[in-house]
Design an enzyme around this catalytic site. Structure first.
Site, PDB file in Angstrom:
ATOM      1  N   GLY A  78       0.791  -1.222   0.000  1.00  0.00           N
ATOM      2  CA  GLY A  78       0.000   0.000   0.000  1.00  0.00           C
ATOM      3  C   GLY A  78       0.820   1.267   0.000  1.00  0.00           C
ATOM      4  O   GLY A  78       0.412   2.270   0.613  1.00  0.00           O
ATOM      5  N   LYS A  79       1.980   1.241  -0.689  1.00  0.00           N
ATOM      6  CA  LYS A  79       2.779   2.483  -0.775  1.00  0.00           C
ATOM      7  C   LYS A  79       1.989   3.582  -1.469  1.00  0.00           C
ATOM      8  O   LYS A  79       1.992   4.733  -1.025  1.00  0.00           O
ATOM      9  CB  LYS A  79       4.073   2.226  -1.570  1.00  0.00           C
ATOM     10  CG  LYS A  79       5.055   1.285  -0.937  1.00  0.00           C
ATOM     11  CD  LYS A  79       6.408   1.339  -1.628  1.00  0.00           C
ATOM     12  CE  LYS A  79       6.344   1.072  -3.128  1.00  0.00           C
ATOM     13  NZ  LYS A  79       5.923  -0.302  -3.445  1.00  0.00           N
TER      14      LYS A  79
ATOM     15  N   PRO B 168      11.417  -8.868  10.049  1.00  0.00           N
ATOM     16  CA  PRO B 168      11.344  -8.505   8.626  1.00  0.00           C
ATOM     17  C   PRO B 168      11.521  -7.001   8.394  1.00  0.00           C
ATOM     18  O   PRO B 168      12.178  -6.584   7.435  1.00  0.00           O
ATOM     19  CB  PRO B 168       9.950  -8.979   8.201  1.00  0.00           C
ATOM     20  CG  PRO B 168       9.654 -10.111   9.127  1.00  0.00           C
ATOM     21  CD  PRO B 168      10.250  -9.692  10.443  1.00  0.00           C
TER      22      PRO B 168
ATOM     23  N   LYS C 220      11.594  -1.255  20.188  1.00  0.00           N
ATOM     24  CA  LYS C 220      12.602  -2.141  19.606  1.00  0.00           C
ATOM     25  C   LYS C 220      12.854  -1.798  18.150  1.00  0.00           C
ATOM     26  O   LYS C 220      14.008  -1.753  17.702  1.00  0.00           O
ATOM     27  CB  LYS C 220      12.128  -3.588  19.749  1.00  0.00           C
ATOM     28  CG  LYS C 220      13.104  -4.627  19.215  1.00  0.00           C
ATOM     29  CD  LYS C 220      12.530  -6.029  19.405  1.00  0.00           C
ATOM     30  CE  LYS C 220      13.459  -7.090  18.852  1.00  0.00           C
ATOM     31  NZ  LYS C 220      12.878  -8.463  19.012  1.00  0.00           N
TER      32      LYS C 220
ATOM     33  N   ASP D  72      -4.949  -2.348   9.177  1.00  0.00           N
ATOM     34  CA  ASP D  72      -5.936  -2.546   8.122  1.00  0.00           C
ATOM     35  C   ASP D  72      -7.230  -1.835   8.502  1.00  0.00           C
ATOM     36  O   ASP D  72      -7.604  -1.786   9.681  1.00  0.00           O
ATOM     37  CB  ASP D  72      -6.220  -4.038   7.920  1.00  0.00           C
ATOM     38  CG  ASP D  72      -5.033  -4.775   7.313  1.00  0.00           C
ATOM     39  OD1 ASP D  72      -4.064  -4.102   6.916  1.00  0.00           O
ATOM     40  OD2 ASP D  72      -5.086  -6.014   7.247  1.00  0.00           O
TER      41      ASP D  72
ATOM     42  N   CYS E  59     -16.576   2.501 -23.003  1.00  0.00           N
ATOM     43  CA  CYS E  59     -15.612   2.219 -24.063  1.00  0.00           C
ATOM     44  C   CYS E  59     -16.035   1.001 -24.875  1.00  0.00           C
ATOM     45  O   CYS E  59     -16.960   1.066 -25.672  1.00  0.00           O
ATOM     46  CB  CYS E  59     -14.215   2.068 -23.462  1.00  0.00           C
ATOM     47  SG  CYS E  59     -12.885   2.171 -24.697  1.00  0.00           S
TER      48      CYS E  59
ATOM     49  N   GLY F 261     -17.724  -1.346 -23.882  1.00  0.00           N
ATOM     50  CA  GLY F 261     -19.114  -1.573 -23.506  1.00  0.00           C
ATOM     51  C   GLY F 261     -20.092  -0.768 -24.332  1.00  0.00           C
ATOM     52  O   GLY F 261     -21.242  -1.170 -24.522  1.00  0.00           O
TER      53      GLY F 261
ATOM     54  N   GLU G 116     -11.910  -4.748 -35.260  1.00  0.00           N
ATOM     55  CA  GLU G 116     -10.937  -5.212 -34.275  1.00  0.00           C
ATOM     56  C   GLU G 116     -10.881  -6.737 -34.245  1.00  0.00           C
ATOM     57  O   GLU G 116      -9.853  -7.328 -33.921  1.00  0.00           O
ATOM     58  CB  GLU G 116     -11.298  -4.675 -32.885  1.00  0.00           C
ATOM     59  CG  GLU G 116     -10.316  -5.077 -31.800  1.00  0.00           C
ATOM     60  CD  GLU G 116     -10.656  -4.482 -30.438  1.00  0.00           C
ATOM     61  OE1 GLU G 116      -9.874  -4.711 -29.494  1.00  0.00           O
ATOM     62  OE2 GLU G 116     -11.696  -3.806 -30.316  1.00  0.00           O
TER      63      GLU G 116
ATOM     64  N   HIS H 275     -13.788   7.106 -20.622  1.00  0.00           N
ATOM     65  CA  HIS H 275     -13.693   6.424 -19.325  1.00  0.00           C
ATOM     66  C   HIS H 275     -14.015   7.397 -18.190  1.00  0.00           C
ATOM     67  O   HIS H 275     -13.102   7.991 -17.586  1.00  0.00           O
ATOM     68  CB  HIS H 275     -12.281   5.853 -19.142  1.00  0.00           C
ATOM     69  CG  HIS H 275     -11.996   4.677 -20.002  1.00  0.00           C
ATOM     70  ND1 HIS H 275     -12.220   3.383 -19.599  1.00  0.00           N
ATOM     71  CD2 HIS H 275     -11.516   4.596 -21.271  1.00  0.00           C
ATOM     72  CE1 HIS H 275     -11.879   2.551 -20.566  1.00  0.00           C
ATOM     73  NE2 HIS H 275     -11.454   3.262 -21.601  1.00  0.00           N
TER      74      HIS H 275
ATOM     75  N   GLU I 134     -14.850   6.828 -15.213  1.00  0.00           N
ATOM     76  CA  GLU I 134     -14.379   6.390 -13.899  1.00  0.00           C
ATOM     77  C   GLU I 134     -13.056   7.039 -13.509  1.00  0.00           C
ATOM     78  O   GLU I 134     -12.729   7.150 -12.319  1.00  0.00           O
ATOM     79  CB  GLU I 134     -14.243   4.865 -13.863  1.00  0.00           C
ATOM     80  CG  GLU I 134     -13.107   4.260 -14.679  1.00  0.00           C
ATOM     81  CD  GLU I 134     -13.463   3.973 -16.126  1.00  0.00           C
ATOM     82  OE1 GLU I 134     -12.759   3.166 -16.768  1.00  0.00           O
ATOM     83  OE2 GLU I 134     -14.439   4.572 -16.618  1.00  0.00           O
TER      84      GLU I 134
END
Length: 542
Positions: free
Chosen positions: A16-17, A189, A222, A239, A380, A382, A404, A514, A516
């Protein structure tokens, strides 16, 4: 000169950077600072445009026509700052530019090496096209220890020295795994990840530790001790139930406060009502609605990342939870496959895609939506399949197809060979390379007065982002209109269909662009808001 925050990751990928960078930028924005976010990707593709969506996720397209990493979508959704072509670069593009300069003789016969030539090119990218931003947040893709990441890590190490500590901050994202048998979180880690980062000359200033559990104070101390940072700079990243809680969660853990402290800036509590309202709406919906996404790349939902988020935004605008069912369109092409299984959904959406595989299943789903008055939204590909469905089933054009897919009797959808981009004319041919040869970026569209699209947008001229090679043939406009499908949005020159809809249907809208890509939780896209509203109405009627 802006302050730079470099975000790296260790231990494993997908920590999740990008989300962390976006959330931190939103918190800095709330404090009144102007931000810009950038992504440095170490893979050798020039851009993600030709990469499989099921391997890399969606391709996010900017207004200026760049095909970029999906993290830039997070950046825009959390900050509202439009990403640019200069905000994403890959190792492939860096090496390509360096080699092009070498071929031209720009290096005057010098031996071309990773240091300084490649690292200088990376630094030039990081420092270029900066306006009056207060903070530039640069995310480095991949994981510390990857061979391909080394030139990028070396470049930001050099920038840290050149700009000085007062202008740079290194934020490292790591994992704190929980070992159930031992009943505890393991810090080793993270220690090894920081050691790996230190081995290339970078000392992190802040650690963002992803985990599912609380971090005891003893273990926090630590980590600080062994990683050579203040205990307060060990930030827990628990999370959360939805991604729009991340800015609030990171603020509660003190991430933005630690950034202020690092740069010696005044720490004044930021107003976060925008995010509290969004999270409250998501957590307390007034109802639910189920929408089916019938697509080609449903095995990896990141293939449609912006699409899924835009539906969530449509739900936020209507105060409801949107339950999404991801359906592989090929299921509707198999022997005995029951498209009738869609009867329980309140809306059907067919997203973008490439190639013939799964297209028949999409057409079958569209026909089912049309015949059963289920709200339909096509994006698109769709839109192209919606036009083919009408042509074949209502216009008597059984031979209608898309070039296409190969040669077709009636090329209702064909390859674009020429279009206008600003004051210039763009030209393409079937023989051109695949990468970067589509109609890309933002283009204007004129809406028909009184159409559903114009009502939803509330304006006559809109501007939306495109990513496609094929276009519906305007020559069939009247034939489609005779069967109830009208072209309610056209390019300003009237040559390219942008939106089709069916006035005889509760909600049947399909667009070539698009939408979205422009939707945000605090500014939901009107088409998604309208589609979810229509789906809510359908669920009430069932």
């Amino acid at each position: 000169m802006p302050r730079f925050i470099f975000i790296t990751g260790g231990v494993v990928s997908s920590l999740g950077k990008g989300l962390g960078a976006a959330a931190l930028a939103a918190l800095l924005q709330a404090r009144g600072y102007k931000v810009r976010l950038r992504k440095l990707d170490p893979y050798l593709n020039v851009d993600p445009g030709t990469m499989s969506p099921t391997q890399h996720g969606e391709v996010f397209v900017t207004d200026d026509g760049a095909e970029t990493d999906l993290d830039l979508g997070h950046y825009e959704r959390f900050t509202g700052v439009h990403a640019k072509q200069s905000d994403n670069v890959t190792a492939g593009r860096i090496y390509s530019d360096v080699l092009a300069k070498e071929r031209r003789g720009d290096y005057l016969g010098a031996t071309i090496q990773v240091i300084p030539h490649v690292t200088d090119a990376i630094k030039n990218f990081v420092l270029s096209n900066i306006d009056d931003e207060d903070f530039i947040l640069c995310e480095i893709g991949g994981t510390v220890g990857d061979i391909e990441s080394l030139p990028f890590l070396e470049a930001i190490r050099q920038l840290g020295n050149q700009l000085g500590r007062e202008q740079t901050c290194f934020l490292h994202v790591t994992l704190l795994p929980y070992i159930a048998a031992a009943g505890e979180l393991k810090t080793k880690p993270t220690q090894h990840s920081v050691k790996e980062l230190q081995s290339v000359g970078i000392q992190p200033d802040i650690l963002l530790c992803r985990t599912e559990h609380d971090l005891p104070a003893e273990q926090r101390g630590k980590i600080g001790l062994f990683c050579n940072i203040r205990e307060s700079a060990v930030i827990l990243a628990r999370d959360v139930s939805n991604i729009y809680q991340v800015p609030l969660a990171y603020h509660d853990e003190g991430l933005d406060r630690e950034v202020m402290r690092h740069f010696g800036l005044e720490d004044i509590a930021p107003p976060l009502e925008r995010w509290k309202t969004i999270c409250d709406t998501v957590a307390n919906p007034e109802g639910e609605v189920t929408i089916a996404i019938v697509g080609k790349y449903t095995s990896l939902q990141d293939s449609y990342k912006s699409l899924g988020e835009a539906l969530t935004h449509g739900g936020i605008a209507n105060g409801v939870k949107v339950n999404v069912e991801w359906i592989d369109s090929e299921l509707f092409e198999q022997e005995g496959a029951a498209v009738e299984s869609l009867h329980h959904v309140s809306g059907i959406l067919v997203p973008g895609g490439f190639g013939e595989r799964g297209s028949t299943g999409k057409i079958n789903a569209i026909q089912f939506a049309r015949e059963n008055d289920i709200p339909y939204f096509g994006i698109c590909f769709g839109m192209q399949m919606a036009v083919l469905e009408t042509a074949r089933n209502l216009c008597g054009m059984t031979g209608a197809g898309s070039s296409e897919f190969g040669e077709t009797e009636i090329p209702l959808v064909g390859l674009m060979t020429e279009w206008t981009s600003g004051n210039a004319k763009e030209q393409r041919s079937a023989e051109d390379d695949l990468g970067g040869t589509m109609r890309l970026g933002a283009y204007e569209c004129l809406l028909t007065e009184g159409s559903l699209a114009s009502q939803l947008y509330g304006e006559h001229l809109i501007n939306e982002r495109h990513r496609h090679r094929y276009e519906v043939n305007i020559a069939y406009k009247d034939a489609l209109a005779a069967s109830g499908m009208v072209m309610s949005g056209l390019s300003p020159d009237g040559g390219l269909p942008e939106i089709v809809e069916r006035p005889d249907h509760p909600f049947f809208v399909a667009v070539q662009f698009h939408p979205e890509l422009k939707s945000k939780p605090f500014d939901p896209h009107p088409l998604f808001t309208g589609f979810v509203a229509a789906s809510m109405e359908k669920s009430r009627l069932v």
